[in-house]
Design an enzyme around this catalytic site. Sequence first.
Site, PDB file in Angstrom:
ATOM      1  N   GLU A 264       0.839  -1.205   0.000  1.00  0.00           N
ATOM      2  CA  GLU A 264       0.000   0.000   0.000  1.00  0.00           C
ATOM      3  C   GLU A 264       0.874   1.255   0.000  1.00  0.00           C
ATOM      4  OE1 GLU A 264      -3.384   2.000   2.975  1.00  0.00           O
ATOM      5  OE2 GLU A 264      -2.197   0.274   3.617  1.00  0.00           O
ATOM      6  N   LYS A 349      -9.632   2.175  -2.818  1.00  0.00           N
ATOM      7  CA  LYS A 349     -10.051   1.585  -1.545  1.00  0.00           C
ATOM      8  C   LYS A 349     -11.457   2.045  -1.183  1.00  0.00           C
ATOM      9  CE  LYS A 349      -8.546   1.288   3.289  1.00  0.00           C
ATOM     10  NZ  LYS A 349      -7.577   1.807   4.284  1.00  0.00           N
ATOM     11  N   CYS A 404      -5.455  -2.504   2.721  1.00  0.00           N
ATOM     12  CA  CYS A 404      -5.476  -2.371   4.179  1.00  0.00           C
ATOM     13  C   CYS A 404      -6.500  -3.326   4.788  1.00  0.00           C
ATOM     14  CB  CYS A 404      -5.736  -0.917   4.554  1.00  0.00           C
ATOM     15  SG  CYS A 404      -5.394  -0.524   6.286  1.00  0.00           S
TER      16      CYS A 404
END
Length: 542
Positions: A264, A349, A404
């Site tokens: 990430e 995301k 995440c």
Amino acid sequence: MFKLVSYIILSWVLVCLAQPDVSVVASVVSCICGYSLLWAGLFALVEQLSWKKVWCIAFIWTWTVEGAHFSWMLEDLYVGTSIYFVWGILLSYLATLFASFSCLVVWCCRKQYRGALVWLPGVWVAIEAIRYYGLLSGVSFDFIGWPLTATAYGRQFGSFFGWAGQSFLVIAANICCFAVCLLKHSFSKGLWLTLCAFPYLLGGAHYEYLKKHFSDSEVLRVAIVQPGYSPHMHAGRTASAIWRGLVSLCQTIQTPVDVIVFPEVSVPFGLHRQAYTLHENQPVLESLLPNKSWGEFFTNLDWIQAIAERYQCTVIMGMERWENKGGILHLYNAAECVSREGEITSYDKRILVPGGEYIPGGKIGFSLCQTFFPEFALPFQRLPGEFSGVVNITERIKAGISICYEETFGYAIRPYKRQQADILVNLTNDGWYPRSRLPLVHFYHGMLRNQELGIPCIRACRTGVSAAVDSLGRIVGILPWESRTCPVSTGVLQVSVPLYSYHTVYARLGDAPLLLIAVCSVIGAIAYFYRKKKETPPQTFF
């Protein structure tokens, strides 16, 4: 009194240790009797204390247990001391829910409302669903059924009913154990033993069947890059220096390889900003592609395409993506997938981290944040993505990307199975809480998706855990991760991941069956209490 206190203390120790990354034995024992010991102690204390004091004891018990489970949040080196306030609010919220539920269980037994006990496991699933779906972005860590996943058989049970089914079984088994302690009926004991064995028998039979038919005839050749730099180290380096480190790590990759995965936000600036000069980076570029001509200025996309061309594979990398909407600059936490032909696919995301990626409460929340926690006031607006992240790695192999802690939400990842993803890919960064339990806690929560959906996964993390896991939840390869006993390390995990997959009940139905049971249980419990209210209150035990 000593016996009662010992019950409560023993339950506290068991449940505190009931974490798959801490103790498998405590996790298994806690699933069958950990909470029942607490309820047995509270049941007897009701004779000596008021209900208010009993609730306070249950609240303190839960608050301290959850404090141990979420202790990783107290590593404040990067997030600041304001995290203590967030930590305290979260624990108080969780403690209020479970203390109230515990008092409800004890109250039903004191009133001899045995019929109500049938509804309570479903009621708990309804309560837990509130925090799973409804608290800010959702709290997926440390659900009641998580200790059940400490074994392969318990994890495989999730392929039928997911997190909700695991929580339902744990609460049901503990209520039955509580009933055995009070009633000493052979039926209660038999039901308790059945509930204790059921998830392991069902999950175990399914696991052994799949293991027997497991095939590694088709594999994905992956290289997972773990840069090993923390947020502090990242901030102290130029973007060119970061790329030089990444290219140096890539030099160890052996061809052929199908995909190279970076974590990430591996590099700053987004995909298209011309932030690099040929003069500063020429030696590295020539070592990567000796015969390629470069312009005076180039972008992150040029770096990625060079790696894809050098290794003749797809490259997946996490980075920020900026977009101007109506004169306002918005930021996305994105994953960029670049094929060896240069085709670009982006994923944004969808589940953002409260506080870290957005301020809850809209304008009011932002105003309060500016007043009391100015260091957390974000200078720009982050937006969640709107589309799923299934991308093509090769002509035949698709990957479902998450970023995440998105991977810890089964409902968010489940559509990837329907969209025919062959493997799950997670890009993450757990370096914000250095030397803590978070890397393992996050990893163990995320790998539950493998057995829920019946597909393998790979995950790239800046400081670990970077790993590859097959569809049965077995670790194929793993790099060292940062902990109190292990410093930050760099490396590349190159491994062939079997693409064996299978159909699961959870992939088809998701949380719907257990949520339906939860709704019916709440209605059933309310109807039961309403009916009992019209009757003469029965005598309590003893």
